[in-house]
Design a protein around this motif. Sequence first.
Motif, PDB file in Angstrom:
ATOM      1  N   PRO A  28      51.209  -4.855 -23.471  1.00  0.00           N
ATOM      2  CA  PRO A  28      52.627  -4.496 -23.539  1.00  0.00           C
ATOM      3  C   PRO A  28      53.426  -5.673 -24.079  1.00  0.00           C
ATOM      4  CG  PRO A  28      51.981  -4.906 -21.269  1.00  0.00           C
ATOM      5  CD  PRO A  28      50.720  -4.895 -22.080  1.00  0.00           C
ATOM      6  N   PRO A  29      54.611  -5.428 -24.630  1.00  0.00           N
ATOM      7  CA  PRO A  29      55.373  -6.523 -25.252  1.00  0.00           C
ATOM      8  C   PRO A  29      55.592  -7.714 -24.325  1.00  0.00           C
ATOM      9  CG  PRO A  29      56.348  -4.412 -25.809  1.00  0.00           C
ATOM     10  CD  PRO A  29      55.293  -4.131 -24.787  1.00  0.00           C
ATOM     11  N   ARG A  35      52.028 -14.517 -22.861  1.00  0.00           N
ATOM     12  CA  ARG A  35      50.947 -15.338 -23.404  1.00  0.00           C
ATOM     13  C   ARG A  35      51.513 -16.439 -24.303  1.00  0.00           C
ATOM     14  NH1 ARG A  35      48.276 -10.151 -23.760  1.00  0.00           N
ATOM     15  NH2 ARG A  35      48.364 -10.005 -26.045  1.00  0.00           N
ATOM     16  N   ALA A  36      52.519 -16.100 -25.105  1.00  0.00           N
ATOM     17  CA  ALA A  36      53.167 -17.117 -25.929  1.00  0.00           C
ATOM     18  C   ALA A  36      53.797 -18.193 -25.045  1.00  0.00           C
ATOM     19  CB  ALA A  36      54.225 -16.477 -26.825  1.00  0.00           C
ATOM     20  N   PRO A 108      40.031 -11.722 -35.025  1.00  0.00           N
ATOM     21  CA  PRO A 108      40.828 -11.151 -33.934  1.00  0.00           C
ATOM     22  C   PRO A 108      40.132 -11.350 -32.599  1.00  0.00           C
ATOM     23  CG  PRO A 108      40.677  -9.616 -35.774  1.00  0.00           C
ATOM     24  CD  PRO A 108      39.723 -10.734 -36.074  1.00  0.00           C
ATOM     25  N   PRO A 109      40.825 -11.880 -31.607  1.00  0.00           N
ATOM     26  CA  PRO A 109      40.180 -12.140 -30.315  1.00  0.00           C
ATOM     27  C   PRO A 109      39.955 -10.864 -29.523  1.00  0.00           C
ATOM     28  CG  PRO A 109      42.507 -12.700 -30.207  1.00  0.00           C
ATOM     29  CD  PRO A 109      42.224 -12.329 -31.637  1.00  0.00           C
ATOM     30  N   GLU A 141      46.185 -10.192 -33.239  1.00  0.00           N
ATOM     31  CA  GLU A 141      46.900  -9.183 -34.014  1.00  0.00           C
ATOM     32  C   GLU A 141      48.395  -9.223 -33.739  1.00  0.00           C
ATOM     33  OE1 GLU A 141      46.330  -5.084 -32.723  1.00  0.00           O
ATOM     34  OE2 GLU A 141      45.418  -5.826 -30.861  1.00  0.00           O
ATOM     35  N   HIS A 142      48.806  -9.942 -32.705  1.00  0.00           N
ATOM     36  CA  HIS A 142      50.218 -10.032 -32.349  1.00  0.00           C
ATOM     37  C   HIS A 142      50.804 -11.304 -32.957  1.00  0.00           C
ATOM     38  CE1 HIS A 142      49.661  -6.715 -29.588  1.00  0.00           C
ATOM     39  NE2 HIS A 142      48.628  -7.357 -29.072  1.00  0.00           N
ATOM     40  N   GLU A 143      51.762 -11.142 -33.848  1.00  0.00           N
ATOM     41  CA  GLU A 143      52.319 -12.280 -34.581  1.00  0.00           C
ATOM     42  C   GLU A 143      52.899 -13.334 -33.650  1.00  0.00           C
ATOM     43  OE1 GLU A 143      54.999 -12.687 -38.617  1.00  0.00           O
ATOM     44  OE2 GLU A 143      55.740 -11.371 -37.018  1.00  0.00           O
ATOM     45  N   LEU A 144      53.619 -12.908 -32.618  1.00  0.00           N
ATOM     46  CA  LEU A 144      54.225 -13.862 -31.691  1.00  0.00           C
ATOM     47  C   LEU A 144      53.162 -14.712 -31.012  1.00  0.00           C
ATOM     48  CD1 LEU A 144      56.522 -15.068 -30.045  1.00  0.00           C
ATOM     49  CD2 LEU A 144      56.430 -13.056 -28.548  1.00  0.00           C
TER      50      LEU A 144
END
Length: 417
Positions: A28-29, A35-36, A108-109, A141-144
Motif C-alpha cells: 500500500p502507498p 520503507r523510504a 526487482p526485489p 518497482e516503486h519509484e519512491l
Amino acid sequence: MGDAQPPRPAPDERFAPVFGAAAFEGDPPGAVSSRAGHFLSMGTAAFGSPEQTADVRDDAEALGVPFVVPATEGDLLWSDQSNLDRLTRFALQDHGASDARDWQGGAPPRADDELALWHNVELTHSVPSLLALLNHARGSEHELERVAAAAALRAFSNGALEAADEVLAAATTSADEHVAAIANTALRRSDGGGTEPAQPTRSPTGGSAPTTFAAAEVSLAIHGTWAQVTADPWYAPGEPLHRHIRAVSTPNLYDESDYYTWSGGHSQFARDVGSAELPIWRNALTLPPFDTVFAHSHGGNVALTAAANGERIRMLVLMHTPALPRPDEQWEAIRAHVGRTVVMRTRLDHVVLADGLVNGSSQRFDQNRLPHHPVVLHWANPDAWFSHSFFTELGSWLKYDLAGTVIRQHRYVEQLV
C-alpha cells in the motif's frame, strides 16, 4: 447559522505510516513511504553526524526503524559497485527466502527477500547489512522506494556508485513532485529541473499592504527550493492558502503582484543571494519592518540568514525547513532579530532527510540556538509523517487550526516589544 465549513480532509494515504517490519510486508502507498523513511533515516544514522543521528532517533524508533552503527573507513570497500553487488548476493544467499545466486544489481526485489534483509539489519545493526538492503531496493518497482535507497547509497559512496546516481538522475524529472524533490536534493541539482525563477501566477486580491498592526509592519510568504516547478504556488497572492492566512490570522500579508521571490536554487549561494535581496526588495517598495514571515523549506533559511544579517522579523513561521549548521555568532544574531519562531514539521520528512545527507542539516532546530514553538503531530497520527508539503496545504491549516496557532503565538511576541 454561520457559513458551512469545508469537510475535514482525510489523511493522505500515501504518507500514512506502516510501522516496523509490516512496512516490508505489503505494497500500500503508506508502506512504500514508510520503507523510504526507513532507508533515509538509517542512512542518516550510518552516514550522518552524531547530531543528525540524535535528531532522527525518536522518530525512527516510533516508526520501528532499526538502529545502524556509524559507517567506518573499512566500509568504503563496498563503494565499488561490483563489491556491493557481491555483498548483496551473499546477503541474499545467507538470509533471503529464495535462491539468489543469479541475482543481478537493479533486479526487482522479491518482497520476502527484502523483508529478510531488513531483519538482518535489525539483528546486526551493521553498515554492510544496510548497504545490501539499499542495493537490493534500488531495483524496486516503486519509484519512491528506489530513489530513497539510491539517495542513501549516494551519501555513503559520495557519488562513486554510478547505479545509484542513474536511479536518481532518472527521477529528477519525475511527474511525482515529492520523488523529484528527493532526487534533485540528493544530486544537489540547483535548478530542480526548471530554468526560471518563481513568478507571480495569479492576480493579487487587491489593496496595498494593510497596516492593521500597531507598528504598521508588513508580513510575507517565502517559497522554498524549486518553487517554479511545483504545482501549488501556495505563497502567491490569490492562492487559497495565502488568502486564508491573510483573512484569518495575518491581515497585513503582502498582497501585490510584485511580491518577493528568490531563485529557488538548491545551493548555499542561491540562498545567500535570496537573503541579500530580501531587504533590497523591502526597501525598494518602502515597506515597514516585517511582522510575520511564513517560509517553506529552504525559504526558511533565506529568512534566517536575512535575520542574521540584521533584518528584523517579529515572528517567523518555518514550514518543513531543514536546520542547516550555522556558527554560534549567526544564531546569536538571529535570536537578536527574530522575536518568536514557530517550527512546523512532519516526522522523517523525506526531502528534509535527503537534504541532511548532502548538507548536514537536521529536521529539528536546537531550542538553545533557536528558541521556538514546535508544531508536530503525535507520531500515531496518520498525518504526521514524511510529507514535505503538509504545512503548505490549505486543508491542513483548516483541519488543525494552524491560523489559530499563529494568532496565539503572535500574542506572545507582542508582549516582547
